[in-house]
Motif scaffolding. Structure first.
Motif, PDB file in Angstrom:
ATOM      1  N   LYS A  40       0.829  -1.263   0.012  1.00  0.00           N
ATOM      2  CA  LYS A  40      -0.017   0.091   0.130  1.00  0.00           C
ATOM      3  C   LYS A  40       0.943   0.971   0.002  1.00  0.00           C
ATOM      4  O   LYS A  40       0.326   2.101  -0.609  1.00  0.00           O
ATOM      5  N   ASP A  93       2.187   1.642  -3.565  1.00  0.00           N
ATOM      6  CA  ASP A  93       1.274   2.213  -4.625  1.00  0.00           C
ATOM      7  C   ASP A  93       1.058   3.761  -4.113  1.00  0.00           C
ATOM      8  O   ASP A  93       1.035   4.648  -5.108  1.00  0.00           O
ATOM      9  N   HIS A  94       1.217   4.286  -3.011  1.00  0.00           N
ATOM     10  CA  HIS A  94       0.774   5.689  -2.500  1.00  0.00           C
ATOM     11  C   HIS A  94       2.021   6.338  -3.102  1.00  0.00           C
ATOM     12  O   HIS A  94       1.583   7.623  -3.577  1.00  0.00           O
ATOM     13  N   GLN A  95       3.055   5.830  -2.853  1.00  0.00           N
ATOM     14  CA  GLN A  95       4.325   6.820  -3.470  1.00  0.00           C
ATOM     15  C   GLN A  95       4.158   6.883  -4.930  1.00  0.00           C
ATOM     16  O   GLN A  95       4.608   7.727  -5.370  1.00  0.00           O
ATOM     17  N   GLN A 114      -5.330  14.508   3.050  1.00  0.00           N
ATOM     18  CA  GLN A 114      -5.901  13.641   4.182  1.00  0.00           C
ATOM     19  C   GLN A 114      -6.668  14.616   4.889  1.00  0.00           C
ATOM     20  O   GLN A 114      -7.523  13.997   5.780  1.00  0.00           O
ATOM     21  N   SER A 138       2.962  14.171   0.169  1.00  0.00           N
ATOM     22  CA  SER A 138       2.578  13.054   0.916  1.00  0.00           C
ATOM     23  C   SER A 138       1.185  13.035   1.701  1.00  0.00           C
ATOM     24  O   SER A 138       0.826  11.897   1.922  1.00  0.00           O
ATOM     25  N   VAL A 193      -4.306  12.020  -0.700  1.00  0.00           N
ATOM     26  CA  VAL A 193      -4.877  10.653  -0.265  1.00  0.00           C
ATOM     27  C   VAL A 193      -5.349   9.770  -1.549  1.00  0.00           C
ATOM     28  O   VAL A 193      -5.251   8.426  -2.015  1.00  0.00           O
ATOM     29  N   GLN A 194      -5.759  10.652  -2.566  1.00  0.00           N
ATOM     30  CA  GLN A 194      -6.700  10.046  -3.684  1.00  0.00           C
ATOM     31  C   GLN A 194      -6.673  11.055  -4.946  1.00  0.00           C
ATOM     32  O   GLN A 194      -6.487  12.342  -4.645  1.00  0.00           O
TER      33      GLN A 194
END
Length: 111
Positions: free
Chosen positions: A43, A46-48, A63, A94, A97-98
């Protein structure tokens, strides 16, 4: 006054018996790795990748729940996000979120 037979017996143990005691602990760590640590690492990876692929024009959610459109991507881990008409804020990459809507690259639009 006499010692019972259970107390009088010697503590019998072998090398194989000692290792057999560690097998449940090893199994617990293996299960925790596959159920908790490995999915969390995937996870995070994937976020990075998502954050690295952000470009101007993408609509994002932070966030804090702020929805906005990326107007400028800066080199020092910052984005400039427009949250209303003529209202721009600086956001740390960072905290995204989406990505709600992704813009097409310039080369793909021309073709």
């Amino acid at each position: 006054m006499f010692a019972s037979p259970a107390y009088a017996q010697a503590a019998g143990g072998s090398a194989a018996g000692g290792f057999a005691g560690f097998i449940p602990i090893i199994l617990i760590f293996a299960i925790m790795y596959f159920l908790m640590i490995r999915p969390q690492q995937k996870k995070m990876k994937d976020h990075q990748a998502m954050v690295a692929a952000l470009r101007r024009g993408d609509q994002i959610v932070t966030q804090g729940g702020v929805i906005g459109k990326v107007t400028k991507v800066k080199e020092d881990n910052e984005l400039e996000v427009e949250i209303a008409a003529d209202v721009k804020v600086r956001v740390v990459r960072s905290t995204v979120v989406q990505v709600m809507s992704k813009t097409e690259p310039a080369e793909a639009v021309k073709k």
